[in-house]
Write an enzyme that holds these catalytic residues in place. Structure first.
Site, PDB file in Angstrom:
ATOM      1  N   GLU A  39     -58.370  60.112 -28.718  1.00  0.00           N
ATOM      2  CA  GLU A  39     -57.532  60.074 -27.505  1.00  0.00           C
ATOM      3  C   GLU A  39     -56.148  59.457 -27.707  1.00  0.00           C
ATOM      4  OE1 GLU A  39     -58.098  57.710 -24.141  1.00  0.00           O
ATOM      5  OE2 GLU A  39     -58.194  55.853 -25.263  1.00  0.00           O
ATOM      6  N   HIS A  68     -56.893  59.246 -21.793  1.00  0.00           N
ATOM      7  CA  HIS A  68     -55.646  59.881 -22.256  1.00  0.00           C
ATOM      8  C   HIS A  68     -55.848  61.339 -22.690  1.00  0.00           C
ATOM      9  CE1 HIS A  68     -53.210  56.243 -22.106  1.00  0.00           C
ATOM     10  NE2 HIS A  68     -54.185  55.576 -22.692  1.00  0.00           N
TER      11      HIS A  68
HETATM   12 FE   LIG Z   1     -58.710  55.079 -23.310  1.00  0.00          FE
HETATM   13 FE   LIG Z   2     -57.945  54.418 -26.716  1.00  0.00          FE
END
Ligand SMILES: [Fe+2]
Ligand SMILES: [Fe+2]
Length: 275
Positions: A39, A68
């Protein structure tokens, strides 16, 4: 089965550690299946299609994401064409891609990979992770449909991570936390046979504030004033994660080893490589 999970890959330093080490780790440790959390792999925020390909070519069988997941907008379309990327089950009703999938492992074996986001202290509200997990784990029983299963619980609070671990105990081979980027020293096998660690830690430079260059976060902590942007720290990364051996028949974990390889954390405590 011999399974390796590596925590949040942080920027270029994290990607480099993966590309330089993962193939040898796969061979030396005779790994059957590798899951990497991606991520933060692109500039610390999200995962671009190009960097997803880098992680997959370096030896990841599956990539999980997190809050994210779609910071890199190209991932919105790419995830529909790359089934090896898993986003959180409860990210959003409208999110593209999938939150769980059964993967093929050597010898005709099957591995379920799933990810959920927690709700405690997260910047955005997400759906209840427990009901999502219940549905997925009931549909993929170990010893039946799958030989092993891994749940990535992506959240802030260690309490919530432990709650998810116990909720899945005996129903998943591995429950491992991500998101906080600092490994916790609680790797264990829960009473029902699930390998657990509250946080895997990141694959990034630990001479940092959770993987970011120190200057800007320190300025904000000390003065309360933002000035610049966060950028990933560029020193040597530590690969942080969890190595787990499972029983193919029951799916339960038989051994768990916390992994810290390279960089600052390994200087303090060398990786205990599986034999
Ligand atoms: Fe995260
Ligand atoms: Fe992270």
């Amino acid at each position: 089965m011999r399974i390796l999970f590596l925590g949040d890959v942080m920027g270029r330093a994290g990607r480099r550690a993966i590309t330089e080490n993962l193939a040898a780790m796969r061979a030396d440790w005779r790994l059957d299946f590798v899951v990497v959390n991606g991520e933060n792999a692109t500039s610390g925020a999200g995962l671009s299609p190009d960097h997803a390909k880098v992680l997959l070519e370096a030896g990841a069988d599956a990539i999980t994401l997190g809050d994210h997941a779609f910071d890199q907008k190209d991932m919105m379309g790419f995830i529909e064409s790359e089934p090896r990327i898993i986003r959180p089950l409860n990210f959003s009703k409208a999110a593209p891609g999938r939150g769980a999938r059964v993967f093929d492992a050597p010898g005709g074996r099957k591995v379920l990979v799933a990810q959920v986001l927690g709700q405690v202290f997260m910047k955005r509200p997400f759906d209840d992770p427990f009901s999502h997990l219940d549905t997925v784990l009931k549909a993929h029983p170990m010893g039946g449909m799958v030989n092993a299963s891994l749940v990535d619980i992506h959240c802030e609070a260690t309490s919530e991570k432990m709650g998810v671990g116990h909720y899945c105990d005996g129903r998943a081979s591995i429950v491992v936390g991500t998101h906080t980027h600092v490994p916790t020293a609680d790797a264990m096998i829960l009473p029902g046979g699930t390998a657990f660690q509250s946080d895997a830690g990141m694959c990034g430079d630990y001479n940092s504030v959770i993987g970011m260059e120190k200057d800007e976060p320190m300025r904000r902590f000390v003065t309360g004033m933002p000035k610049g942007r966060f950028t990933p720290a560029a020193g040597e990364a530590t690969l942080s994660g969890l190595y787990v051996e499972t029983d193919d028949r029951t799916g339960k974990a038989t051994r768990v080893v916390m992994i810290r390889k390279g960089g600052r954390l390994a200087q303090a405590s060398p990786a205990e490589a599986p034999d």
